[in-house]
Motif scaffolding. Structure first.
Motif: not given
Ligand SMILES: Nc1ncnc2c1ncn2[C@@H]1O[C@H](COP(=O)(O)OP(=O)(O)OP(=O)(O)O)[C@@H](O)[C@H]1O
Length: 228
Positions: A13-20, A38-46, A155-157, A187-189
């Motif tokens: 969680r980042f504040g109120g956002v549940t990333a995973l 999609a954007n924000g789905a949590g890929k980079t967080t994983l 990550d998005e090479p 990857e977004h492609d």
């Molecule tokens: N350091 C952070 N601080 C606050 N919120 C974050 C942080 N990192 C990610 N988030 C939030 O967590 C959620 C998941 O983000 P993440 O970057 O993992 O998604 P993603 O699938 O990789 O998106 P994208 O395809 O846009 O890169 C999003 O809502 C994002 O705004």
């Protein structure tokens, strides 16, 4: 034997956002795993959890049975996990060869061999900034391979690359896989991911929406509705 990756009930969680959101998955078949969503789905967080730059609020991630969530990033790298970044992280003032030599344990022979494998044999003395962007991506891959990883996270090479450059890079990823290194490709492609991956994971709001072969995922109505 191929790397065994286990993600067990991971929540970030980042504040109120549940990333995973209680994410669980297991992979032990080698090959290329495509991770889309999609954007924000949590890929980079994983990727950040696996490589130790984000600590989960709960859950564990294991590579070959070792808990990555208790290790610092450099220990994770030594445990067999290498990554590349959305924004290239190269040393601009060092030569191509020296960029690989900054990786702990890399000898000049190994660095030259890896750079030849990624097609940079002619560029050893250049600075990264003198190379076209696609070749900088190759350098980043060579640096990752210098860690002798069992799992590489990309990550998005393909972002920002022209079609021919991205095709060449995809071919390199296949060769990495064929050396027995497991590849996790974010990857977004999507067409490229479906073309190259052995298994495709689709994330939505931090949870798995779909998991299967490229054909299965491409044909899944739920995935189409939500994402494709
Ligand atoms: N350091 C952070 N601080 C606050 N919120 C974050 C942080 N990192 C990610 N988030 C939030 O967590 C959620 C998941 O983000 P993440 O970057 O993992 O998604 P993603 O699938 O990789 O998106 P994208 O395809 O846009 O890169 C999003 O809502 C994002 O705004």
């Amino acid at each position: 034997m191929s790397a065994v990756l286990e993600v067990l009930d991971v929540t970030v969680r980042f504040g109120g956002v549940t990333a995973l959101d209680r994410l669980t998955l297991r992979h032990d078949g080698g090959g290329i795993i495509g991770l889309i969503g999609a954007n924000g789905a949590g890929k980079t967080t994983l990727i950040n959890v696996l490589s130790g730059t984000v600590r989960p609020r709960s859950g564990r991630a294991l590579l070959d049975g070792r808990d990555l969530t208790t290790l610092r990033p450099h220990r994770i790298a030594r445990a067999g996990l290498a990554r590349t970044f959305q924004n290239l992280q190269l040393f601009g003032s060092l030569s191509v060869l020296d960029n690989v030599l900054t990786v702990k344990g890399a000898t000049a022979d190994v660095a030259r061999r890896l750079l030849a494998e990624v097609g940079l044999a002619e560029d050893l003395t250049k600075r990264p900034g003198e190379l076209p962007y696609g070749r900088q991506r190759r350098l980043e891959l060579a640096r990752a391979l210098a860690l002798e990883p069992r799992l590489v996270l990309l990550d998005e090479p393909l972002a920002g690359l022209a079609g021919s450059e991205s095709d060449e890079l995809l071919e390199l990823f296949r060769r990495v896989r064929d050396r027995g290194i497991t590849v996790l490709l974010v990857e977004h492609d999507v067409p490229s991911v479906l073309r190259i991956s052995d298994r495709v994971l689709v994330l939505e709001q931090g949870a798995l929406l779909a998991d299967g072969t490229p054909d299965e995922v491409a044909a899944d109505p739920v995935v189409h509705e939500a994402f494709l």
